[in-house]
Scaffold this active site. Structure first.
Site, PDB file in Angstrom:
ATOM      1  N   LYS A   9       0.884  -1.011  -0.116  1.00 27.43           N
ATOM      2  CA  LYS A   9      -0.013   0.054   0.048  1.00 27.43           C
ATOM      3  C   LYS A   9       0.892   1.486   0.073  1.00 27.43           C
ATOM      4  O   LYS A   9       1.991   1.402   0.437  1.00 27.43           O
ATOM      5  CB  LYS A   9      -0.856  -0.199   1.330  1.00 27.43           C
ATOM      6  CG  LYS A   9      -1.927   1.502   1.136  1.00 27.43           C
ATOM      7  CD  LYS A   9      -2.659   1.077   2.940  1.00 27.43           C
ATOM      8  CE  LYS A   9      -3.566   2.522   3.100  1.00 27.43           C
ATOM      9  NZ  LYS A   9      -2.571   3.373   3.609  1.00 27.43           N
ATOM     10  N   LYS A  14       7.699   0.289   1.294  1.00 28.04           N
ATOM     11  CA  LYS A  14       8.195  -0.303   0.411  1.00 28.04           C
ATOM     12  C   LYS A  14       8.972  -0.402   0.374  1.00 28.04           C
ATOM     13  O   LYS A  14      10.033  -0.464  -0.202  1.00 28.04           O
ATOM     14  CB  LYS A  14       6.902  -0.987  -0.583  1.00 28.04           C
ATOM     15  CG  LYS A  14       6.518   0.398  -1.146  1.00 28.04           C
ATOM     16  CD  LYS A  14       5.286  -0.416  -2.069  1.00 28.04           C
ATOM     17  CE  LYS A  14       4.907   1.047  -3.045  1.00 28.04           C
ATOM     18  NZ  LYS A  14       6.305   2.148  -3.285  1.00 28.04           N
ATOM     19  N   LYS A  40       6.405   9.413  -8.731  1.00 28.36           N
ATOM     20  CA  LYS A  40       6.924  10.019  -7.371  1.00 28.36           C
ATOM     21  C   LYS A  40       8.107  10.045  -7.881  1.00 28.36           C
ATOM     22  O   LYS A  40       9.460  10.373  -7.637  1.00 28.36           O
ATOM     23  CB  LYS A  40       6.693   9.544  -5.585  1.00 28.36           C
ATOM     24  CG  LYS A  40       5.166   9.725  -5.869  1.00 28.36           C
ATOM     25  CD  LYS A  40       5.430   9.990  -4.030  1.00 28.36           C
ATOM     26  CE  LYS A  40       5.468   8.196  -3.686  1.00 28.36           C
ATOM     27  NZ  LYS A  40       4.831   7.310  -4.026  1.00 28.36           N
ATOM     28  N   ASP A 128      -1.512  -0.216  -4.211  1.00 29.23           N
ATOM     29  CA  ASP A 128      -2.496   0.641  -4.422  1.00 29.23           C
ATOM     30  C   ASP A 128      -3.424  -0.477  -5.880  1.00 29.23           C
ATOM     31  O   ASP A 128      -4.594  -0.901  -5.304  1.00 29.23           O
ATOM     32  CB  ASP A 128      -2.843   1.297  -4.250  1.00 29.23           C
ATOM     33  CG  ASP A 128      -2.604   2.111  -2.479  1.00 29.23           C
ATOM     34  OD1 ASP A 128      -3.073   2.568  -1.387  1.00 29.23           O
ATOM     35  OD2 ASP A 128      -1.451   2.255  -2.862  1.00 29.23           O
TER      36      ASP A 128
END
Length: 252
Positions: A9, A14, A40, A128
């Site tokens: 998530k 992570k 990102k 996600d």
């Protein structure tokens, strides 16, 4: 070659886990590639002294052309880890997953694995939504094993279940399989029991238990993994032990 996709998530840690695991493999003398598969483009920041590197998609937008040399879209970080970020489209325009697919095809054209000859390849993938390009490491044969990062929080476990289900959907096609759960602790009530029950119900093992540690935050403020900061720390040993475990499993 050990090829692992690490899913979880958003915000579960992570990228922190992936970067420290890459550093742990490097600490053990392995040649490592880490590929950040998140718009990102900050997966490799703690391997690069806190510096955000240019992404593949960013390069293509800036130059209106694909790069011709690997050096244009990669940086060498701690321990010789080769760092690559797929990046994504201009915010609000286009599909981020397509950036992953385009990057993977470009790296194939550049014969990345043949030229760098890595021992380990790590893909840090936003989990996600496991569809489109975000599923590419699972379904295209880039990764052989999936590790799911979760805490005992409800939404983290919900995402972990979705990721596990997505991987199971490809089980009959010879694609990557879930190799286990990485418990990245948030110190929520009954965290051990919740994650152990989740793993048991799905026939999965908890391959690593990463404690919540101020040392991780302290070294991240310095743009470092804990492995680079102090490989002798308890939390550093957890990442090194996971790297050793994964290498041992690869030999079987």
């Amino acid at each position: 070659m050990l090829k692992i996709a690490i899913y979880g998530k958003g915000g579960i840690g992570k990228s922190t886990v992936t970067g420290n695991l890459a550093a742990a493999f490097a600490h053990l003398g392995k040649r490592v590639i880490q590929i950040g598969c998140d718009p990102k483009a900050d997966s490799t920041i703690n391997l690069l002294g806190g510096t955000v590197m240019p992404s593949v998609m960013g390069y293509i937008r800036e130059h209106d052309a694909e790069p011709e040399r690997l050096e244009e879209i990669s940086r060498v970080g701690f321990g010789g880890v080769l760092c690559i970020e797929t990046g994504g489209p201009t915010p609000g325009l286009g599909c981020a997953g397509r950036g992953i697919i385009a990057t993977f095809r470009l790296l194939e054209d550049m014969e990345l694995f043949d030229s760098f000859n890595p021992d380990v390849v790590l893909y840090d993938v936003l989990g996600d939504v496991v569809c489109g390009g975000f599923a590419a490491p699972i379904r295209e044969g880039y990764a052989e094993k999936v590790l799911i990062v979760t805490s005992g929080e409800k939404m983290a476990l919900y995402a972990a279940n979705n990721i596990n289900s997505a991987v199971e959907n490809f089980a009959d096609r010879g694609y990557a399989k879930v190799g286990g759960i990485i418990l990245n602790r948030r110190n929520v009530p009954d965290e051990t029991e919740k994650v152990e029950a989740f793993a048991k119900e799905r026939g999965l093992s908890i391959v690593a238990d990463i404690p919540r540690s101020d040392d991780i935050n302290r070294f991240e403020d310095e743009g470092k993994t804990v492995i680079e900061g102090d490989a002798g720390l308890f939390v550093s040993r957890k990442f090194i032990e996971l790297a050793e475990k994964l290498l041992d499993e690869e030999k079987l």
